[in-house]
Scaffold this motif. Sequence first.
Motif, PDB file in Angstrom:
ATOM      1  N   ASN A 100       0.907  -1.271  -0.028  1.00  0.00           N
ATOM      2  CA  ASN A 100       0.062   0.079  -0.065  1.00  0.00           C
ATOM      3  C   ASN A 100       0.872   1.101  -0.033  1.00  0.00           C
ATOM      4  N   VAL A 101       0.906   1.993  -1.183  1.00  0.00           N
ATOM      5  CA  VAL A 101       1.693   3.128  -1.301  1.00  0.00           C
ATOM      6  C   VAL A 101       1.524   4.218  -0.337  1.00  0.00           C
ATOM      7  N   TRP A 102       0.329   4.475   0.272  1.00  0.00           N
ATOM      8  CA  TRP A 102       0.127   5.614   1.184  1.00  0.00           C
ATOM      9  C   TRP A 102       0.511   5.005   2.584  1.00  0.00           C
ATOM     10  N   ASN A 103       0.171   3.807   2.823  1.00  0.00           N
ATOM     11  CA  ASN A 103       0.552   3.434   4.252  1.00  0.00           C
ATOM     12  C   ASN A 103       2.080   3.119   4.405  1.00  0.00           C
ATOM     13  N   ASP A 104       2.755   2.452   3.388  1.00  0.00           N
ATOM     14  CA  ASP A 104       4.038   1.888   3.424  1.00  0.00           C
ATOM     15  C   ASP A 104       4.799   2.602   2.171  1.00  0.00           C
ATOM     16  N   PRO A 105       4.969   3.913   2.276  1.00  0.00           N
ATOM     17  CA  PRO A 105       5.690   4.544   1.132  1.00  0.00           C
ATOM     18  C   PRO A 105       7.385   4.157   1.225  1.00  0.00           C
ATOM     19  N   ILE A 106       7.845   3.800   2.437  1.00  0.00           N
ATOM     20  CA  ILE A 106       9.402   3.367   2.465  1.00  0.00           C
ATOM     21  C   ILE A 106       9.450   2.107   1.797  1.00  0.00           C
ATOM     22  N   ALA A 107       8.793   1.170   2.256  1.00  0.00           N
ATOM     23  CA  ALA A 107       8.714  -0.211   1.681  1.00  0.00           C
ATOM     24  C   ALA A 107       8.340   0.150   0.093  1.00  0.00           C
ATOM     25  N   TRP A 108       7.526   1.051  -0.496  1.00  0.00           N
ATOM     26  CA  TRP A 108       7.393   1.022  -1.870  1.00  0.00           C
ATOM     27  C   TRP A 108       8.709   1.639  -2.524  1.00  0.00           C
ATOM     28  N   ALA A 109       9.340   2.432  -1.796  1.00  0.00           N
ATOM     29  CA  ALA A 109      10.441   3.095  -2.382  1.00  0.00           C
ATOM     30  C   ALA A 109      11.530   2.043  -2.431  1.00  0.00           C
ATOM     31  N   ASP A 110      11.685   1.075  -1.529  1.00  0.00           N
ATOM     32  CA  ASP A 110      12.561  -0.130  -1.562  1.00  0.00           C
ATOM     33  C   ASP A 110      12.371  -0.994  -2.665  1.00  0.00           C
ATOM     34  N   ASP A 111      10.947  -1.057  -3.031  1.00  0.00           N
ATOM     35  CA  ASP A 111      10.534  -2.203  -3.919  1.00  0.00           C
ATOM     36  C   ASP A 111       9.518  -1.623  -4.775  1.00  0.00           C
ATOM     37  N   PRO A 112       9.797  -0.621  -5.731  1.00  0.00           N
ATOM     38  CA  PRO A 112       8.801   0.044  -6.432  1.00  0.00           C
ATOM     39  C   PRO A 112       7.587  -0.798  -7.272  1.00  0.00           C
ATOM     40  N   GLY A 113       7.950  -2.167  -7.200  1.00  0.00           N
ATOM     41  CA  GLY A 113       6.741  -2.844  -7.888  1.00  0.00           C
ATOM     42  C   GLY A 113       7.159  -3.048  -9.382  1.00  0.00           C
ATOM     43  N   SER A 114       8.226  -3.089  -9.920  1.00  0.00           N
ATOM     44  CA  SER A 114       8.372  -3.071 -11.315  1.00  0.00           C
ATOM     45  C   SER A 114       8.513  -4.544 -11.978  1.00  0.00           C
ATOM     46  N   PRO A 115       8.502  -5.581 -11.000  1.00  0.00           N
ATOM     47  CA  PRO A 115       8.955  -6.738 -11.690  1.00  0.00           C
ATOM     48  C   PRO A 115       7.771  -7.336 -12.409  1.00  0.00           C
ATOM     49  N   TRP A 116       8.011  -7.744 -13.733  1.00  0.00           N
ATOM     50  CA  TRP A 116       7.055  -8.137 -14.548  1.00  0.00           C
ATOM     51  C   TRP A 116       7.418  -9.058 -15.555  1.00  0.00           C
ATOM     52  N   ASN A 117       6.524  -9.997 -16.015  1.00  0.00           N
ATOM     53  CA  ASN A 117       6.620 -10.900 -16.852  1.00  0.00           C
ATOM     54  C   ASN A 117       5.678 -10.530 -18.367  1.00  0.00           C
ATOM     55  N   ILE A 118       6.146 -10.617 -19.295  1.00  0.00           N
ATOM     56  CA  ILE A 118       5.701 -10.470 -20.739  1.00  0.00           C
ATOM     57  C   ILE A 118       5.735 -11.481 -21.439  1.00  0.00           C
ATOM     58  N   PHE A 119       4.690 -12.221 -21.947  1.00  0.00           N
ATOM     59  CA  PHE A 119       4.756 -13.364 -22.814  1.00  0.00           C
ATOM     60  C   PHE A 119       4.254 -13.138 -24.182  1.00  0.00           C
ATOM     61  N   THR A 120       4.872 -13.281 -25.163  1.00  0.00           N
ATOM     62  CA  THR A 120       4.220 -13.123 -26.695  1.00  0.00           C
ATOM     63  C   THR A 120       4.449 -14.492 -27.500  1.00  0.00           C
ATOM     64  N   GLY A 121       3.446 -14.896 -28.062  1.00  0.00           N
ATOM     65  CA  GLY A 121       3.430 -16.019 -29.082  1.00  0.00           C
ATOM     66  C   GLY A 121       2.767 -15.978 -30.217  1.00  0.00           C
ATOM     67  N   THR A 122       3.437 -16.602 -31.342  1.00  0.00           N
ATOM     68  CA  THR A 122       2.876 -16.602 -32.613  1.00  0.00           C
ATOM     69  C   THR A 122       2.838 -17.969 -33.044  1.00  0.00           C
ATOM     70  N   GLY A 123       1.898 -18.121 -33.986  1.00  0.00           N
ATOM     71  CA  GLY A 123       1.770 -19.554 -34.589  1.00  0.00           C
ATOM     72  C   GLY A 123       0.457 -20.321 -34.067  1.00  0.00           C
ATOM     73  N   PRO A 124       0.284 -21.422 -34.476  1.00  0.00           N
ATOM     74  CA  PRO A 124      -0.858 -22.456 -34.132  1.00  0.00           C
ATOM     75  C   PRO A 124      -0.997 -22.930 -32.718  1.00  0.00           C
ATOM     76  N   MET A 125      -1.176 -22.130 -31.758  1.00  0.00           N
ATOM     77  CA  MET A 125      -0.871 -22.343 -30.209  1.00  0.00           C
ATOM     78  C   MET A 125      -1.712 -21.625 -29.447  1.00  0.00           C
ATOM     79  N   ARG A 126      -1.817 -22.052 -28.002  1.00  0.00           N
ATOM     80  CA  ARG A 126      -2.654 -21.245 -27.250  1.00  0.00           C
ATOM     81  C   ARG A 126      -1.523 -21.337 -25.957  1.00  0.00           C
TER      82      ARG A 126
END
Length: 788
Positions: free
Chosen positions: A484-510
Amino acid sequence: MQKYIMVAVLGIIALLLSFAPMPVATTVGQETNELGSVNISGKVGGGGIGGMGEVSSVSMSGVASGIEHYVDMGKGLEEPCWPWRECMVFGADLGTPNASDWNCIPEIIGRTNSFDLSTITPNHDVAIALIVFYNVTEELPVTFKWYRNRDNKLIYQSWYTTPEPCEECYVYGYIGYAPEEIWENGNYHLHIIWSPSDFRVLDFEIEGIPPPLERYAPVLYFHPYENYYTDSIDSMLDESDLMLLERPIEFRDLIRNGPIGESELPGSSEFGVYYLDMWNATPAPLWESWRAEKPDPARFTGYPLTVYGRQADKTYEGHNYIVLQYWFFYPYNNWHNCHEGDMERIQIICDKATGDPERVTFGQHRGGETVPWNGGVSLIEGTHPKVFVAQGSHASYPTDGDHPVGPCTDETSNTGLVSFPTGYVNEYDIPTGNKKGYTLTDISSGHPWVEWPGIWGFYVSGSTGGLGQSGPNSPANVVIHKINVWNDPIAWADDPGSPWNIFTGTGPMRAHAYDNNGNHTGLNETGGIETEIPGTYFYIPASNLTNNTELMWIYTEDNLTFTIEASEVGECNFSFARCVEGEITTNYTHVEVIENTTATVNANQTPIPVMQIDHDGDGRVDASKLPDSAGNSTLIGNVSFEGRGEAPNNTWIETFVVRFFNSPSYDELPWSPLYATTNSSGYFTITGLPAGTYDIGIKGKTSLSELVTNVTVGVNESVEVDFGTTREGDIDDSDYVDMDDRDLLYMGWDSTNVIQAGYLCDLDRNGVINMDDRDLMYMWWGETGDLF
């Protein structure tokens, strides 16, 4: 004789404050103690010396104690011997008028010991002290030491030596409104020392310095093509109806027609979620912004540009901080996705003991970045950080230019509108003609809307927010990466929440994604979209896009496993980008699939994530594929099979586990083992290998392992390795032919049920368990594999 020396100083705007003359407190006594550190940077403070008239021969016993002097303090110096100089005023440029070459002893103007800095901008000089000596017969060293009373910290000092003997000599010193000098309201004092036993103390008071929230308020740089700016929340309240999305029936109720007053925002509801629905505006999912009805920007030009600020004291891991948060509300988000309302933010973390800023966190989409105050941000007037606002998405950045956001790009620029905090930044310090002040509104307390549990814009339920179609939460309810950015701003500064995973796929698949808890994102068995993984931003199946591409965007640092299921024979391309401590993109191109192919890769496997491929749906890996970045070398393996007739023969089609070891240390590589399936002639191929020298071992389903040593694979080369003829009989896959294997063989004796207790017992692959299989086993009875 006249002599004058002046140090270089910094000044900007000619501002003279009006004060009634006041006496200056003066103390005479012994200098005994010096506390605090010494500031020798000389950013703003400084001083000068001068003298006139020579002194005839005089006895110099007790030089210091016998000198007559005059001390005063104020806001400037005046040259009384017209027409040489009129005045030097602090808060003014010291070069206008020129402060050098005084014709006679200067006089203090604006006498005071109380300085109001409410109209002075930082990095200007604010207080001056003058001491005049009479009948000085030799050079006299003079030191100015400026102290802050609350901790007796020495914040600035300077040294001067009077000219050679003179009848009247003077020294003046000044201090600036700047970091590490005068930087907070309160009581101060100045020590003027000219001998171990003689000094004067001048007490003075500083007031009018704005509190940190105003002092560090940001300056916003918008893109020249931006249409929606940081407005007051009235731009949403006045232009929306209040709605309730009932759950679980997903029915939308009109609660109140707009405009909506702040006091009319209801609390939480047990029946669903309240939200504001903007008139003549609709959202659109990612990459389909053309579907949105975008509100006319002219509707919002009558609302004042506004930034909402909040100051809070926070203690984190035993350290005390002052947190300054700045919230920006935009009536509409017009990026690759569109939604009504947009709530962005930055924050500045200050050390409470010193008040100095340490770092700044810039909010960006579902994440952000934290940079150091010193060197990480550009500043206006030394205290106001520049914030570059991305076109359409309104993400905040410390620099201008293009910023990759997964498969998208945020564009920022310094050529559009510049918005500054009215009353706290001098607009003349902003070198652009397109500028406009904003109102800084303090929401630290007394503003219930910051905790409203509803949504500021059309609401779409689900963890994806309708692929980026939902409006934002109120500031106190913004959660980034489980913080919670409002309640825990220092924790957010330490871990600003950028970890992400992006998948892309093409072809005959799901495509499918799974976390460690078995949560799933992708299509379910009925063709519906599931987004169970916490942090799923969106999932778009290929059927929803014109380029036959599947897309996933998941904010998490947890381990993810990606799986593709082929729908027909063809070729697929598979890519995932992962950003936890730096972005890493992994590509697998030209993956050959058939109708039942399933390919799986663990995104966290290090150093090389290996794709494992099951072509026939039996749950066993048939082949492995290294990512494109692993290497460009090829292994061609050749295996012969005892008891299976001559090649080509379909019974020669066999899947092998292929292990790679460093040669000669015999340490298995972290990306090993791989899997490969032979063709009807006994050949298998593994592509994309890193070049190197390996010991390579193989093992089939029912055969003992074979090892070939010292195999060198060159860069972009192919090497062929003959692993010989298989040694059959290891039914239980122990790499040892023994009684356990014979017992399994006899369980299915003379049967066409070739799978016994889960193990394949048909050693010659002719479809029946018989004497031929026993004879193959006894050929290698008691033998172990090379890798046993």
